[in-house]
Write an enzyme that holds these catalytic residues in place. Sequence first.
Site, PDB file in Angstrom:
ATOM      1  N   CYS A   1      -1.367  -6.155  18.869  1.00  0.00           N
ATOM      2  CA  CYS A   1      -1.675  -4.806  19.328  1.00  0.00           C
ATOM      3  C   CYS A   1      -2.872  -4.891  20.274  1.00  0.00           C
ATOM      4  CB  CYS A   1      -2.016  -3.950  18.112  1.00  0.00           C
ATOM      5  SG  CYS A   1      -2.900  -2.459  18.539  1.00  0.00           S
TER       6      CYS A   1
ATOM      7  N   CYS B   1      -7.411   0.929  17.374  1.00  0.00           N
ATOM      8  CA  CYS B   1      -6.211   0.951  16.527  1.00  0.00           C
ATOM      9  C   CYS B   1      -6.672   1.120  15.080  1.00  0.00           C
ATOM     10  CB  CYS B   1      -5.427  -0.345  16.678  1.00  0.00           C
ATOM     11  SG  CYS B   1      -4.103  -0.505  15.462  1.00  0.00           S
TER      12      CYS B   1
ATOM     13  N   LYS C   1      -2.589 -32.233 -11.621  1.00  0.00           N
ATOM     14  CA  LYS C   1      -3.354 -31.065 -11.187  1.00  0.00           C
ATOM     15  C   LYS C   1      -2.965 -29.933 -12.137  1.00  0.00           C
ATOM     16  CE  LYS C   1      -4.580 -28.381  -7.110  1.00  0.00           C
ATOM     17  NZ  LYS C   1      -4.521 -27.055  -7.688  1.00  0.00           N
TER      18      LYS C   1
ATOM     19  N   CYS D   1       2.646  -1.199  19.082  1.00  0.00           N
ATOM     20  CA  CYS D   1       2.026  -1.251  17.757  1.00  0.00           C
ATOM     21  C   CYS D   1       2.545  -0.080  16.925  1.00  0.00           C
ATOM     22  CB  CYS D   1       0.510  -1.175  17.902  1.00  0.00           C
ATOM     23  SG  CYS D   1      -0.326  -0.956  16.328  1.00  0.00           S
TER      24      CYS D   1
ATOM     25  N   LYS E   1       0.806 -31.666  -3.738  1.00  0.00           N
ATOM     26  CA  LYS E   1       1.457 -30.571  -4.442  1.00  0.00           C
ATOM     27  C   LYS E   1       2.946 -30.858  -4.686  1.00  0.00           C
ATOM     28  CE  LYS E   1      -0.616 -27.071  -5.030  1.00  0.00           C
ATOM     29  NZ  LYS E   1      -1.219 -26.006  -4.267  1.00  0.00           N
TER      30      LYS E   1
ATOM     31  N   SER F   1     -13.096 -26.862  -3.762  1.00  0.00           N
ATOM     32  CA  SER F   1     -11.652 -26.902  -3.959  1.00  0.00           C
ATOM     33  C   SER F   1     -11.129 -28.185  -3.312  1.00  0.00           C
ATOM     34  CB  SER F   1     -11.007 -25.649  -3.392  1.00  0.00           C
ATOM     35  OG  SER F   1     -11.350 -25.516  -2.053  1.00  0.00           O
TER      36      SER F   1
ATOM     37  N   ASP G   1      -2.600 -26.403 -13.746  1.00  0.00           N
ATOM     38  CA  ASP G   1      -2.517 -25.066 -13.165  1.00  0.00           C
ATOM     39  C   ASP G   1      -3.210 -24.066 -14.095  1.00  0.00           C
ATOM     40  OD1 ASP G   1      -1.925 -23.072 -11.466  1.00  0.00           O
ATOM     41  OD2 ASP G   1       0.238 -23.067 -11.818  1.00  0.00           O
TER      42      ASP G   1
ATOM     43  N   GLU H   1      -4.152 -38.124 -11.215  1.00  0.00           N
ATOM     44  CA  GLU H   1      -4.113 -37.354 -12.458  1.00  0.00           C
ATOM     45  C   GLU H   1      -3.416 -36.024 -12.194  1.00  0.00           C
ATOM     46  OE1 GLU H   1      -8.296 -35.653 -13.194  1.00  0.00           O
ATOM     47  OE2 GLU H   1      -8.577 -37.110 -11.609  1.00  0.00           O
TER      48      GLU H   1
ATOM     49  N   CYS I   1      -0.581   2.439  16.212  1.00  0.00           N
ATOM     50  CA  CYS I   1      -1.334   3.236  17.187  1.00  0.00           C
ATOM     51  C   CYS I   1      -0.576   3.439  18.488  1.00  0.00           C
ATOM     52  CB  CYS I   1      -2.696   2.616  17.462  1.00  0.00           C
ATOM     53  SG  CYS I   1      -2.618   1.121  18.456  1.00  0.00           S
TER      54      CYS I   1
ATOM     55  N   ASP J   1       0.833  -1.200   0.000  1.00  0.00           N
ATOM     56  CA  ASP J   1       0.000   0.000   0.000  1.00  0.00           C
ATOM     57  C   ASP J   1       0.867   1.250   0.000  1.00  0.00           C
ATOM     58  OD1 ASP J   1      -2.683  -1.245   2.100  1.00  0.00           O
ATOM     59  OD2 ASP J   1      -2.080  -1.671   0.057  1.00  0.00           O
ATOM     60  N   ALA J   2       1.988   1.185   0.736  1.00  0.00           N
ATOM     61  CA  ALA J   2       2.864   2.350   0.818  1.00  0.00           C
ATOM     62  C   ALA J   2       3.470   2.659  -0.553  1.00  0.00           C
ATOM     63  CB  ALA J   2       3.962   2.104   1.846  1.00  0.00           C
TER      64      ALA J   2
ATOM     65  N   ARG K   1     -15.515 -20.488 -11.692  1.00  0.00           N
ATOM     66  CA  ARG K   1     -15.774 -20.985 -10.332  1.00  0.00           C
ATOM     67  C   ARG K   1     -16.314 -19.887  -9.427  1.00  0.00           C
ATOM     68  NH1 ARG K   1     -12.908 -21.427  -5.514  1.00  0.00           N
ATOM     69  NH2 ARG K   1     -13.557 -23.231  -4.320  1.00  0.00           N
TER      70      ARG K   1
ATOM     71  N   TYR L   1     -12.278 -33.073 -15.967  1.00  0.00           N
ATOM     72  CA  TYR L   1     -11.887 -34.033 -14.923  1.00  0.00           C
ATOM     73  C   TYR L   1     -12.970 -34.279 -13.884  1.00  0.00           C
ATOM     74  CZ  TYR L   1     -10.609 -29.567 -12.743  1.00  0.00           C
ATOM     75  OH  TYR L   1     -10.629 -28.285 -12.279  1.00  0.00           O
TER      76      TYR L   1
END
Length: 705
Positions: free
Chosen positions: A450, A456, A131, A432, A327, A95, A133, A129, A435, A46-47, A152, A239
Site C-alpha cells: 500500500c 493508511c 529438542k 489497498c 527441526k 534461543s 517441546d 540431544e 485505504c 480480529d474480524a 525465559r 540441558y
Amino acid sequence: MAGQHAEEDVARLSGADARAEAARLRAAVAQANEAYHRRDTPEISDAAYDALKRRLLAIEQRFPALALPDSPTRAVGAAPAEGFAKVTHAKPMLSLENAFDAEEVAEFEARIRKFLGLDAAAPLAFTAEPKIDGLSLSLRYEGGRLVQAATRGDGAVGENVTENVRHICDIPQHLTRAPEVLEVRGEVYMSHADFSALNARAAAAGDKTFANPRNAAAGSLRQLDPRITAARPLRFFAYSWGALSEPLGATQSDAIARLTALGFATNPQTTRCDGLEAMLAVYRALEAQRATLGYDIDGVVYKVDDLALQRRLGFRSTTPRWAIAHKFPAELAWTRLERIEIQVGRTGALSPVARLAPVTVGGVVVSNATLHNEDYIAGRDATGALIREGRDLREGDWVQVYRAGDVIPKVADVDVSRRNFDSQPYVFPHVCPECGSDAVREPGDAVRRCSGGLACPAQAVEKLKHFVSRAAFDIEGLGAKQIEAFFREGWLREPADIFTLREKHGEQLALREGWGEKSAQNLFSAIEARRRVPLARLIFALGIRHVGESAAATLATHYGTWEAFLAAVRGADDTDGGAWHELLSIDGMGEVTARSLVTSLNHSSDRAAVENLMAEIEAEPATMPTADSAISGLTIVFTGTLERMTRAEAKARAEALGAKVAGSVSARTDILVAGPGAGSKARKAEALGVKVIDEAAWLTLAGAP
Ligand code: IVH
C-alpha cells in the site's frame, strides 16, 4: 459466523437459547482474549473477534438480565498477566538457530570449522540431544539451595516462578557439593500420559482442556496460585546453564554428566558425536523413536562439545554460534480453503491469509494460514519458477496445511481434482483494501505494498501495535485491542501520541466503558515508566522493514546512543561516504537492511513520527558487552594474515569486548592489527598516525576467550 450477520438472528432467540448462547459467546471471547493477550498467539481473526463481541452485545441489549457486570463487552482486552515479579537473567537466555534439512546442518558444521580455522580432517565433536517441546526455565542455586526460578520471558527479563517450581519433582531443592553459584537451565514439559490424564480430569469436571502438552505445561507453570501448579504433573530436563562460580566440566558432555550427578534429570538420549554422519544418525534414530518417547520433541539440538571452542565461537545477538536445532519435518493435514483475505501490515505489505475450515495439525487446531504473496497463490516463486507444479490456489479449494515449529501454518499443496468446475482464479487486489491507495509492486519485490504510508489506517495501527509489543515498548495494559480502540477514537495516530494520551485524553479515558480512574492511572503509570527505554527496544519498536530484534540489538550495541545511531543513519544517505560503509561493515547488516534504515529514517513519513516521538522520550544508551575491556569503544581494522585465529573470530572477539570493527582505515581508526602480508592499509595507517600492532599484541589485548 460472517461478521455482518452476527446480530441478525438475535431478535428470534428465545430467552433460554439467548442465555446459552451468551454463555457460549462469553467463553469464546474470554478464550480469544486469553490467547491474544496472555499467550500472544491469536486463535481467531480480529474480524471474527469483533463479530463475537457484537453478537454478545446484541444479546445483552435485548436481554439486559444477561448483561453480567464482568461481561467481556465491558472490558478492554484481558487483564495483563500480573502477579509475577520480573527477574533479570544474570546471563541472557538465548534461543537457537534452526536447520530444516541435512544440508543446513552440514553448512552449520562447515561454518564452525571456517570460524575456528579447522580443516575438514581436524576432529570436531558435537553432542546431539532431543529438542524438548516445552518451555525453558532457569534455576538459580546459591550455596546448594534453590533460591530462584525464572521463565525465559524475552530472554533478558523473565518471570519469577520460584514458588511454583518447588513442587516439580525433577527439580532438586537442595544440592550437595554444588558450585556456590549455579544456574541450571532446561525445559519444563508434561509427559503424554500425564497430559491425557490431566485433560480427562478437566473434561470430567467441565473445565477447559489443553490443546497439547506444551500448552498444558505453560499454563500449569504460569499459575499465580502455586497450589494449582503443585497439582499438575510437570517434569524438567536440564540441558544448559547460566551464571556459574566454577566450571561444570571441560565439555558439554562432562557438564551434563555433572548435572546428572548433582541430581538433575538430564535426557538419556544425549549422545556425543564425532562428526556430521553421527549427528544425522542420531537425528534419524530420534525421529523414528519420537512417537514412543512419551513426551513431545520437535527436533534435535547439536552443540559443539568442547566448551573452550564454544567460548571462542561465542554468540550472535540472540543465538549461540556453537549450537543449532535440527527441526523435524512439519505435520500435515488437508482442509478446505474457505476464503482468501488481505491483511495490510505495518510496512504496507498486502499479505494474503487463508481462512480455513478448522483442522487439527500436530495437536493444534488451525483455521488460518499464511499465503505469503500473490505469486505464491498463483503457483510461482519470486523468480517466476513454478511451485506446486504451477497449481494455483482458489477460494473453495482443498488444501494441505502444515506447521513447522511455532511458526504460522502454511499451505503446502492443493488437490485440483476436488476443485469445483466453476471456481475462478484468485485476483489479487491492486489497491489497498483498507485505504484505497494504489498497492504497488516494485521490481524485484515479491510483495505488493500500500502506498498510503501512515495515512493508511491499517499501516498506522499495525505500526502502533508493533510499537507496544512485547519485544518493543511492552507497555502493560496497552495491547493490540486497546490500540485499535484508541485509534478508532482518534486518540492515537503515531507513537508520540501514546506519551501525550494522559494530557490530551486522560479524562475521556477514565470515563470510557470498561475503564475508570484507577485503570486509567495504571495505564498512565505504565506509559510514564517507558519514557526511558533501552536503545535496542527503541530501534526495534520503530518497525522499520528488515530491522528485527536481532538487527536492532546489533545496531544498538554498535552505535551505543540514539544520537550516534541517528547521526550515522543520516550520514549514510551518501552511499559514497564513511557512514554508509560503517553501517555495512556491521556484522549481520546487509545492504537491504541498511537501505531500508536510511530510507525510512531520512525520507519517509516515519521521519517526522520519529522526531515527534523523540521529543517525548529518551533512549538508554546500550552498554557494550564488556564495557571495561581495554579496547571497549575503539575502532579496530584487521589486515594481513592472522595465524592464531580466523578473521571472523577476531572480529567477533573484538565486538564482544566492546570494540567496533571496520573494513577500511580512516582517521577514525584507533588500532590497525596487521599480520604478515599487510599492504596498503598499513601504509595508510602509518600516514594517518594510527596505532599499528601485530597479532601477538592483539592477542594480549583480546585476552583468552
Ligand atoms: S540449548 C544457548 N537444548 O529450544 C542455548 N534448548 O528454540 C540454549 N530447547 O529456548 C538452548 N530442548 O527452550 C537447548 N536440548 C535443548 C533444548 C532446548 C529444547 C528449547 C529452549 C530454547 C529453544 C530454542
